[in-house]
Structure formats: structure tokens, C-alpha cells
Design a protein around this motif. Sequence first.
Motif, mmCIF file in Angstrom:
data_model
loop_
_atom_site.group_PDB
_atom_site.id
_atom_site.type_symbol
_atom_site.label_atom_id
_atom_site.label_comp_id
_atom_site.label_asym_id
_atom_site.label_seq_id
_atom_site.Cartn_x
_atom_site.Cartn_y
_atom_site.Cartn_z
ATOM 1 N N PHE A 55 3.960 -0.015 -3.980
ATOM 2 C CA PHE A 55 3.918 -0.925 -2.844
ATOM 3 C C PHE A 55 3.998 -2.353 -3.385
ATOM 4 O O PHE A 55 2.999 -3.053 -3.521
ATOM 5 C CB PHE A 55 2.653 -0.721 -2.015
ATOM 6 N N TYR B 5 8.312 -1.323 -1.606
ATOM 7 C CA TYR B 5 7.326 -1.017 -0.563
ATOM 8 C C TYR B 5 7.964 -0.342 0.650
ATOM 9 O O TYR B 5 7.327 0.474 1.332
ATOM 10 C CB TYR B 5 6.535 -2.256 -0.148
ATOM 11 N N LYS B 6 9.227 -0.664 0.921
ATOM 12 C CA LYS B 6 9.910 0.001 2.034
ATOM 13 C C LYS B 6 10.165 1.471 1.712
ATOM 14 O O LYS B 6 9.992 2.352 2.562
ATOM 15 C CB LYS B 6 11.224 -0.714 2.347
ATOM 16 N N ARG C 112 6.829 3.289 1.948
ATOM 17 C CA ARG C 112 6.412 3.539 3.334
ATOM 18 C C ARG C 112 7.177 4.707 3.945
ATOM 19 O O ARG C 112 6.669 5.420 4.811
ATOM 20 C CB ARG C 112 6.633 2.287 4.185
#
Length: 301
Positions: A125, A136-137, A140
Motif C-alpha cells: 500500500f 496501492y490500487k 486494493r
Amino acid sequence: MGRSRKGRDISGWLIVDKPAGVTSNAVVNKVRWAFDAKKAGHAGTLDPEATGVLAIALGEATKTVPYITDALKAYRFTVRLGQATNTDDAEGQVIAESDARPTDEQITAALPGFTGDIMQVPPKFSAVKIDGERAYKLARDDEDFEIAARPLYVDELSFVSRPDADHVVLDMVCGKGGYVRSIARDLGEALGCHGHVLKLRRLWSGPFDAEDGITMDLIQEQAKSPDLDQYLKPLEEGLADLPELMCTPEGATRLRNGNPGMVLTSDVEYGDEAWASLDGKAVAVGVYKAGELHPSRVFNQ
């Protein structure tokens, strides 16, 4: 023809003591609004929950941002022992736990392994780019990916206190690109107990100290007021790690036009990076060669 950006032609550094719960970009935007400045930028992101020094450059001072970004920075942080999280900080989900708790002596003995020139894997992240996408994308979206280790210089990592068995407070001084969260994660693994960052504060960044920082509340209170200008530091403070060379008025004119300009004799060696000043004001940054500074950045003050 593009439209010119509205706002004041104001230059200098504002040192903000960033509170927890706000992003670095949000602070920059608030400062730009409060000063009605044309241009603003920061010298080193802090995670939203981190506090401490966020050095914000306005106007011509943005040209000195790289010298603060590259400077050493100091952090004080609390490691939560016994738990690993998917973000390597307290905002994430716990993904592993351990009942093991190292002694103070074991922690202290492990710290030298994280000093000097080390290789560090950034947190998943983080804003590191993987094939053009922010890590981080991908994290997620539960994508499976790896981040390559990156070099980091850690000047100092020291034991500060042990509030209880589950927590240890450490100080770290490091160079550009360091992730405190990775230090906490890797230290926990080295100690066989897991770990993540619970609290993080940047104590200083290059020449700028948290004790000199102003609060977001004060910025809000004095926004759009001339009183706020008193907190601006000269852009020259962003050049504190470079040698200063005084130049002649004629040399300053040449430098401002992007040409090599004569500077007064100094002990700077041929090929060194330095900055030239006239009457205490920065004129340009460049490379010193045989009595002249060859400019790479020119300041319009």
C-alpha cells in the motif's frame, strides 16, 4: 495560448506541523489557498496518519524542492509488536500475529542490521508504480504482485523507549525514499514477532524542524491575511546544503539570462554544485567552473 495561473507572486518556505488524518496534498492545497499563491509544492510526502514536518514551497522556492527531498530526514515512530498488517501500519487489517515478544536487548541488537546502505521493499500500500499502476490500487483490488527492493541509506536507527511489552519507540534518520513502515515490518520479521507502525512523526527534514512548524488551525485563522506572510522562510533556506557563492551585479545579470556568470573566489572545487547570491538573495543554482557558475536553475526574485 494557455491561461496564466491566478494568484500572488509570493515565494518562500512554509513549515507545517502536519496533523494526523489529512493527506500531504490536502495540506499543500490549503496553504496555496491561504496565501493565494500561484504555485505550491511539498518536499516529501507524509502518510495521512503521520504527523510532523511537511515543508511546503511557494513560488520560486519550488525550484529548491529537490534539495530538501534529497536531504536527510528524522522520524520518531512506535512499532506495535506481535502483529503484521497488510498496510504495515495501524490503518490496515491484521494478517499475522505472534505471542513472541523480544527483549529490549534483542531489539537493540537487531537495529544495526537496518542501518547504512540497505535494500528495502516498499509497502504494497504505497505510491510505487508497478507497470504504470500505483501499488496501492493493485493492493486494493487484491492483485497478486511483487515490489522490487530499493536502495536506502539509513544514517541512524536507535532505541528510544519501551512503553510496554507490545510497543517500542525508535528514532530513525534516513535518506530519500525511505519507508518507515517497511522498517517496522522487517524489524518485526527479524525479531520473529511481526510488527507494524502504530504512530509516526517526522521530527526534521533537511534544515527544517517540527518545532518551527505552524498548525493547520493557525493557517485557517490567518488565511488571506498579510499576517500569514510572517511565517514564510526565505527560499534560500532550501539551499542550506549547497555552498553559497557571491556574484557580481554583472554576473547576476548573466545568470538570470541563463548564461554563466562570474562569482567571487571561494573554496568550492571545479564541478561542484553551488548557488549564487547577490545581496543575500539567490540568483541561480548551477555548477562551478573556473570562476563562473553555469546555471541549471534561475530564480526570478
